[in-house]
Design a protein around this motif. Sequence first.
Motif, PDB file in Angstrom:
ATOM      1  N   ASP A 226      -8.153 -16.910 -14.727  1.00 46.93           N
ATOM      2  CA  ASP A 226      -9.131 -16.217 -15.553  1.00 46.93           C
ATOM      3  C   ASP A 226     -10.352 -17.097 -15.802  1.00 46.93           C
ATOM      4  O   ASP A 226     -10.371 -18.274 -15.457  1.00 46.93           O
ATOM      5  CB  ASP A 226      -8.510 -15.814 -16.901  1.00 46.93           C
ATOM      6  N   GLY A 227     -11.364 -16.489 -16.427  1.00 49.79           N
ATOM      7  CA  GLY A 227     -12.543 -17.241 -16.819  1.00 49.79           C
ATOM      8  C   GLY A 227     -13.564 -17.323 -15.704  1.00 49.79           C
ATOM      9  O   GLY A 227     -13.432 -16.698 -14.645  1.00 49.79           O
ATOM     10  N   GLU A 228     -14.586 -18.168 -15.917  1.00 47.39           N
ATOM     11  CA  GLU A 228     -15.691 -18.246 -14.967  1.00 47.39           C
ATOM     12  C   GLU A 228     -15.272 -18.841 -13.627  1.00 47.39           C
ATOM     13  O   GLU A 228     -15.955 -18.656 -12.623  1.00 47.39           O
ATOM     14  CB  GLU A 228     -16.836 -19.065 -15.558  1.00 47.39           C
ATOM     15  N   ALA A 229     -14.157 -19.584 -13.613  1.00 51.42           N
ATOM     16  CA  ALA A 229     -13.696 -20.198 -12.365  1.00 51.42           C
ATOM     17  C   ALA A 229     -12.570 -19.389 -11.720  1.00 51.42           C
ATOM     18  O   ALA A 229     -11.836 -19.905 -10.883  1.00 51.42           O
ATOM     19  CB  ALA A 229     -13.234 -21.625 -12.616  1.00 51.42           C
ATOM     20  N   SER A 232     -10.858 -19.807  -8.140  1.00 52.67           N
ATOM     21  CA  SER A 232     -11.210 -21.101  -7.556  1.00 52.67           C
ATOM     22  C   SER A 232      -9.946 -21.882  -7.205  1.00 52.67           C
ATOM     23  O   SER A 232      -8.933 -21.793  -7.907  1.00 52.67           O
ATOM     24  CB  SER A 232     -12.072 -21.912  -8.520  1.00 52.67           C
TER      25      SER A 232
END
Length: 432
Positions: A226-229, A232
């Motif tokens: 989750d989140g902005e990354a 990744s």
Amino acid sequence: MLDIALLRKDLDSVIARLETRKTPQPFLDADAFQALENERKTLQIRTEELQARRNQLSKQIGMLKGKGEDTSAVMAEVAGIGDAQKAGAERLTQIQAALDQMLMSVPNLPQADVPVGSDESANVEVRRWGTPRHFDFEARDHVDLGAALGLDFETGAKLSGSRFSFMKGPAARLHRALAQFMLDVQTQEHGYTECYTPYLVQARALQGTGQLPKFEQDLFHVTSGDGEAAGSKWYLIPTSEVTLTNAVADSVLPMDQLPIKLTAHSPCFRSEAGSAGRDTRGLIRQHQFDKVEMVQIVHPEQSNAALEEMTGHAETILQKLGLPYRVLLLSTGDMGFGSTKTYDLEVWVPAQNTYREISSCSNCEAFQARRMQTRFKNAQGKNEFVHTLNGSGLAVGRTLVAVLENFQNADGSITVPEVLHPYLKGVDRLVA
């Protein structure tokens, strides 16, 4: 990465040197390389011919316009040449990418004085220090000795599976003391700058030091949820060599900054692919272990001297601890992927009645720098690749093994080496 100019100049010589690593050499498809090179040369010649023709036509257009004559046919030819040049440029980019990808899986070339051999049997012993202790009782291994001191493999396995350990009490304190002692020696006596680095890195960092793409099976990785990354992918570092060396990636360093000497204490994470059945007992081969790493970024003319110096820095730790060891010059077939010359330090392990690796110090010359694009401004004002070196100063868990086994007493207690007393508040003996 090897210098592609070297392959273009003398491919046969490169193949011969690679064959000292493994015969027949499986690293470089010489036919595929030569085919790409031949196509590249043909395209470059064709590009030069097209540009010359375009220049000629441009002058012709100017003359026709000056006379008021029709330029449409010539303009059409110029347009066709432009399309051909664009297609040629795109193909040259593809060829260069294919050549770069090919070279990413080719190991470094051994130096001339590296002993030739297919495996560790060809390694050459350089020197020994210390005399293995003679016990007047039956020596126990670190697993038995450590159990009473808080070295707990059962809890490690319960939490994470095989090849993990859990330490508490005296074992944990000794482990911490060893790491702190190593850092202090490397920073205060040998001039390294202490660093704290990430334990997760992106693929590019591992490509820079040579673990990717060839050794992905040896690495652990995680993917963000989750989140902005989100999505990744990060890799857990197999050694802080990766982070310390890549700290100067994509840099042009002033020559007066060299040498750069960095050290860090970090956990290391390795899948130990291909090691099934090897060292399954104890701390010798773990998925997670700690190491104090040394890295040097140096002028090319100084890298061989720096290798001798770095090896001595690792030896100092063993000498101060009073642990017998030997130094080996590794053969061409036993060296690491990125190394051009490597010394291994092997410490005496009484329970195994043999020496075991505790440090590896390597000169990578410009191999990593070329992958990372790390250069310096030389005396002539031109950019030149630095040389990089790395070494263990030392592997903390294996040093713990050596201390427990070499300084054990008949009652199971451990005599603490004198240099560690300040880190253990004066304690000179570990007891259950």
